[in-house]
Design a protein around this motif. Structure first.
Motif, PDB file in Angstrom:
ATOM      1  N   GLU A 132       1.949   1.741  -3.637  1.00  0.00           N
ATOM      2  CA  GLU A 132       0.947   1.924  -4.689  1.00  0.00           C
ATOM      3  C   GLU A 132      -0.113   2.975  -4.412  1.00  0.00           C
ATOM      4  O   GLU A 132      -0.712   3.510  -5.338  1.00  0.00           O
ATOM      5  N   ARG A 133      -0.360   3.284  -3.148  1.00  0.00           N
ATOM      6  CA  ARG A 133      -1.492   4.155  -2.829  1.00  0.00           C
ATOM      7  C   ARG A 133      -1.029   5.495  -2.284  1.00  0.00           C
ATOM      8  O   ARG A 133      -0.126   5.570  -1.456  1.00  0.00           O
ATOM      9  N   GLY A 185      -5.465   4.187   3.632  1.00  0.00           N
ATOM     10  CA  GLY A 185      -6.240   3.464   2.630  1.00  0.00           C
ATOM     11  C   GLY A 185      -6.377   1.989   2.979  1.00  0.00           C
ATOM     12  O   GLY A 185      -7.440   1.389   2.783  1.00  0.00           O
ATOM     13  N   PHE A 220       0.827  -1.207   0.000  1.00  0.00           N
ATOM     14  CA  PHE A 220       0.000   0.000   0.000  1.00  0.00           C
ATOM     15  C   PHE A 220       0.861   1.257   0.000  1.00  0.00           C
ATOM     16  O   PHE A 220       0.521   2.259  -0.633  1.00  0.00           O
TER      17      PHE A 220
END
Length: 410
Positions: free
Chosen positions: A238-239, A245, A235
């Motif tokens: 990628e986020r 998130g 995460f």
């Protein structure tokens, strides 16, 4: 001074046992300074002063005895009990922790083949079971902070040992709780740091399985933590909202009833990926979880928690809907159907709970109305039965006189 023998006590040592029972730490400290007092002396049953103090729940006394060199692993008791077993039987988690921190061995069994955790579970001291089953000494983790063999760098940077140990020692395996522990420490919340921690968890997992005294429970816990750390790292890569998130994904409930589907699937997948397929614990978990449709009880996290920590789902204690911490007491003021640790957990969960809160409120009110009606019907039936019985008794009194009338003589 001679080695301790059962029941071979000096007068001062006998006094020490009495002082321990009374809980007089100051007097015990004075007696331990006497030349004829052995800190590991044995009473007639083979109990040391530390065993007595642990069983009686005297935390300050245990601390004093350990400072004077008490042997935490003495196994001279007539039934093979250790100080850790007595601590578990006492139900005192702080004393249980103290024994473990002093080096108490968890795998020792008594004369009936039970470990300290099994003894505590047998008498219903599940909090002590949780402490024992979750304990992992800092020294065992520090091993990975030093280069081994031809290594130029350690597998785990020393600065990460403390934060990682806190994650390992968490008694809540709820993935949200573990992610929150990562998030609150900037040293951990970096991709490179998480990758190194995850690798160390995998090595410990492998060691637990391959060692002579296999520890499948600890291996499964280390594997699960490794999976959570790996998900945190992905995460962060990628986020944009990063770990916030991930927490939202884990908490998000389905529209119909608020059940966290993503979290359930994630926990099941973690268990499925356990690399040692022949492990008995893995097979037990799969048998318990596989037949259960997602959304029904028991959930994967409750089954995993029971297997690893010893906590049981039918205990009176409540668990936070958000982070899974035990002992949550604050209910949603509207539906009163979900429970939280505090306002922080409630706010974190509100984004998804608000969609089903009113529906849950209606369900609760309907259930309460049905329960009230059922109680009223039972009460009415009971009253009818009482009235019927009273009428029967009254008829009996009329038809069958219970005394003879006496008239005055004329």
């Amino acid at each position: 001074m001679s080695a301790p023998k059962k029941g071979d006590l000096s007068s001062t040592e006998k006094e020490l046992f009495q002082v321990i029972t009374a809980g007089d730490v100051q007097e015990a400290s004075r007696l331990l300074g006497c030349k004829d007092v052995r800190v590991n002396c044995l009473d007639e049953y083979g109990m040391t002063p530390l065993m007595h103090a642990a069983y009686k729940g005297k935390a300050d006394m245990c601390k004093l005895l350990l400072q004077h060199g008490a042997d935490v692993n003495c196994n001279e008791h007539e039934h093979g009990y250790t100080a850790l077993m007595f601590a578990g039987l006492s139900g005192k988690t702080d004393i249980t922790w103290m024994m473990l921190d002093a080096g108490a061995e968890t795998d020792v069994v008594n004369s009936v083949g039970r470990t300290a955790a099994q003894m505590a579970a047998f008498v219903g001291q599940h909090d002590c079971v949780t402490v024992i089953n979750n304990f992992f000494s800092r020294a065992r983790l520090d091993y990975y902070t030093k280069p081994q063999g031809l290594e130029k760098e350690p597998k785990l940077p020393p600065k990460l040992a403390g934060p990682l140990h806190k994650v390992i020692m968490s008694t809540s395996l709820n993935p949200v709780k573990l992610v929150l522990l990562v998030k609150e420490n900037p040293l951990l919340a970096e991709v490179e740091a998480l990758d190194k921690c995850r690798r160390v968890m995998e090595l410990i997992c492998e060691k637990c399985v391959k060692q002579q005294d296999m520890n499948e429970v600890l291996a499964m816990k280390m594997h699960f933590i490794s999976c959570v750390l790996g998900k945190c790292a992905s995460f962060l890569k990628e986020r944009e909202d990063k770990l916030d998130g991930l927490i939202k994904c884990l908490l998000k409930g389905r529209e119909s009833d608020g059940f966290p589907v993503f979290q359930e699937k994630f926990v099941r997948e973690c268990i499925r990926k356990f690399p040692y397929c022949n492990a008995t614990l893995l097979q037990q978990l799969v048998r318990s979880i596989a037949p259960v449709e997602i959304g029904n009880d028991p959930t994967a996290i409750s089954v995993l928690t029971q297997a690893i920590t010893g906590q049981v789902g039918f205990m009176d204690s409540e668990f936070c809907t958000t982070c899974g911490e035990k002992g949550a007491e604050k209910r949603c003021s509207i539906c009163k159907m979900v429970i939280y640790c505090d306002q922080t957990c409630q706010k974190m969960h509100w984004f998804t709970h608000k969609k089903v809160c009113k529906k849950l409120q209606e369900q609760r009110e309907k259930q309460e109305a049905e329960s009230a009606k059922l109680r009223e019907n039972k009460y009415g039936q009971r009253n009818d039965g009482v009235k019927q019985k009273e009428q029967q008794q009254h008829s009996s009194r009329v038809l069958t006189p219970t005394h003879t009338c006496r008239f005055p003589s004329q």
